[in-house]
Design an enzyme around this catalytic site. Structure first.
Site, PDB file in Angstrom:
ATOM      1  N   LYS A  64      -2.799   6.007  -4.201  1.00 44.01           N
ATOM      2  CA  LYS A  64      -3.872   6.941  -3.870  1.00 44.01           C
ATOM      3  C   LYS A  64      -3.609   8.295  -4.512  1.00 44.01           C
ATOM      4  O   LYS A  64      -2.458   8.712  -4.664  1.00 44.01           O
ATOM      5  CB  LYS A  64      -3.977   7.118  -2.342  1.00 44.01           C
ATOM      6  N   ASP A 107       0.843  -1.194   0.000  1.00 44.36           N
ATOM      7  CA  ASP A 107       0.000   0.000   0.000  1.00 44.36           C
ATOM      8  C   ASP A 107       0.877   1.243   0.000  1.00 44.36           C
ATOM      9  O   ASP A 107       1.620   1.497   0.939  1.00 44.36           O
ATOM     10  CB  ASP A 107      -0.898   0.000   1.248  1.00 44.36           C
ATOM     11  N   HIS A 140      -7.535   9.755  -1.798  1.00 45.79           N
ATOM     12  CA  HIS A 140      -6.848   9.697  -0.506  1.00 45.79           C
ATOM     13  C   HIS A 140      -7.661  10.358   0.611  1.00 45.79           C
ATOM     14  O   HIS A 140      -7.749   9.833   1.721  1.00 45.79           O
ATOM     15  CB  HIS A 140      -5.478  10.358  -0.633  1.00 45.79           C
ATOM     16  N   LYS A 190       3.310  -1.123   8.852  1.00 44.08           N
ATOM     17  CA  LYS A 190       4.577  -0.768   8.206  1.00 44.08           C
ATOM     18  C   LYS A 190       5.703  -0.803   9.229  1.00 44.08           C
ATOM     19  O   LYS A 190       5.507  -0.520  10.412  1.00 44.08           O
ATOM     20  CB  LYS A 190       4.476   0.604   7.539  1.00 44.08           C
ATOM     21  N   SER A 191       6.881  -1.167   8.768  1.00 44.75           N
ATOM     22  CA  SER A 191       8.082  -1.156   9.583  1.00 44.75           C
ATOM     23  C   SER A 191       9.270  -1.233   8.641  1.00 44.75           C
ATOM     24  O   SER A 191       9.156  -1.728   7.520  1.00 44.75           O
ATOM     25  CB  SER A 191       8.106  -2.349  10.549  1.00 44.75           C
ATOM     26  N   TYR A 201       3.066   9.882  -0.556  1.00 50.41           N
ATOM     27  CA  TYR A 201       4.152   9.287   0.228  1.00 50.41           C
ATOM     28  C   TYR A 201       5.514   9.507  -0.438  1.00 50.41           C
ATOM     29  O   TYR A 201       6.547   9.381   0.206  1.00 50.41           O
ATOM     30  CB  TYR A 201       3.944   7.781   0.410  1.00 50.41           C
ATOM     31  N   ASN A 234       4.933  -9.281  12.209  1.00 49.13           N
ATOM     32  CA  ASN A 234       3.601  -8.824  11.797  1.00 49.13           C
ATOM     33  C   ASN A 234       2.956  -9.752  10.784  1.00 49.13           C
ATOM     34  O   ASN A 234       1.736  -9.741  10.617  1.00 49.13           O
ATOM     35  CB  ASN A 234       3.684  -7.405  11.224  1.00 49.13           C
ATOM     36  N   ARG A 275      10.434  -7.002  12.876  1.00 48.65           N
ATOM     37  CA  ARG A 275       9.036  -6.575  13.033  1.00 48.65           C
ATOM     38  C   ARG A 275       8.222  -6.917  11.790  1.00 48.65           C
ATOM     39  O   ARG A 275       7.054  -7.310  11.888  1.00 48.65           O
ATOM     40  CB  ARG A 275       8.992  -5.059  13.279  1.00 48.65           C
TER      41      ARG A 275
END
Length: 283
Positions: free
Chosen positions: A77, A47, A110, A234-235, A52, A244, A240
């Site tokens: 988006k 995503d 968005h 997110k990471s 971003y 996740n 992590r």
């Protein structure tokens, strides 16, 4: 491992992996490595967004992975600055060019920005309908739309959004918007699923995680998926990212689900801006 992630069938017949990988606030210089690690672990849903600034790096990571394009579900988006139809068309072209892809699996408005553009997000939505018709966006949806915004689309547009991506976490359940989505076949995508980390020290969640020998993040992500929502934590930390991913080999019982849902603080728990008044335009 990718096959352990359930697919959710959208109202247009397409499917989306219920767990994805988000790249919000990941610097472009770190995005290729982070997305590449996620794909290596088994994530098949990425995503991103025009705002971003890392679409190009997402596309590069997908290409470097060696996976067939059809194996990776990619969302982007629309930038808030390009809601007018001609601007939206140009922005969408730029998204595909940055990703170096012929299509995206999902493209979203968005933010509704009801105080800008004369409150006209319907013409923006109709422009996204064009992208769906020509196949360059397999599915189209919205993000941060409130019930009133969704009702207006239902009254004035032809296509029902395939998803609504909204803020949801244990401190902010966003119950009314989620309920509208359930009633009208619009799955919820939960952004900020762990409240930007603010729930990680919550005593109730820490207790539950200790009881289950899991991390708090795993417990919260499991809560989301058992409620039927789509999540994309997110990471940039490989451990992590992997932790996740492993949320489909345990369950939360009804009592535990209720304990987590009971942490909801209503509007006071919202971490991000209110979509009814948010009017940010990039410089």
């Amino acid at each position: 491992m990718a096959n352990t992630i359930p697919d959710i069938t959208l109202n247009d017949g397409n499917t989306i992996p219920q767990l994805g990988f988000g790249v919000y606030q990941i610097e472009p210089k770190d995005t290729v490595e982070a997305v590449g690690k996620a794909l290596e672990i088994g994530y098949r849903h990425i995503d991103t967004a025009e705002m971003y600034g890392n679409e190009a790096e997402v596309g590069e990571a997908v290409r470097r992975s060696g996976l067939d394009r059809r194996e990776v579900f990619v969302t982007s988006k629309l930038n808030n600055g390009f809601h007018r139809p001609d601007d939206a068309r140009a922005a969408f072209d730029s998204t595909l060019a940055a990703l170096k892809m012929d299509y995206v699996d999902l493209f979203l408005i968005h933010w509704p920005l009801p105080t800008l553009y004369d409150g006209d997000f319907v013409s923006t939505w109709r422009t996204l309908e064009e992208f769906r018709r020509d196949g360059r966006a397999r599915s189209i949806g919205v993000s941060n739309f409130q019930v009133a915004h969704l009702e207006r689309l239902a009254a004035e547009a032809e296509v029902v959004p395939a998803v609504n991506q909204i803020e949801v976490h244990p401190y902010f359940g966003n119950a009314d918007v989620r309920a509208y989505g359930r009633a009208h076949g619009i799955p919820t995508e939960a952004w900020s699923p762990i409240a930007q980390g603010k729930v990680l020290d919550d005593p109730t969640l820490v207790d539950i995680a200790e009881e289950l020998d899991r991390t708090v993040a795993q417990v919260v992500l499991r809560w989301h998926v058992q409620r039927g929502d789509i999540v994309f934590p997110k990471s940039t930390t490989p451990q992590r990212i992997e932790e996740n991913f492993h949320i489909f080999d345990f369950d939360l019982d009804d009592a535990t689900m209720e304990r987590i849902t009971g942490l909801d603080k209503g509007e006071a728990g919202r971490q991000g801006p209110n979509p009814d008044t948010f009017d940010y335009l990039p410089a």
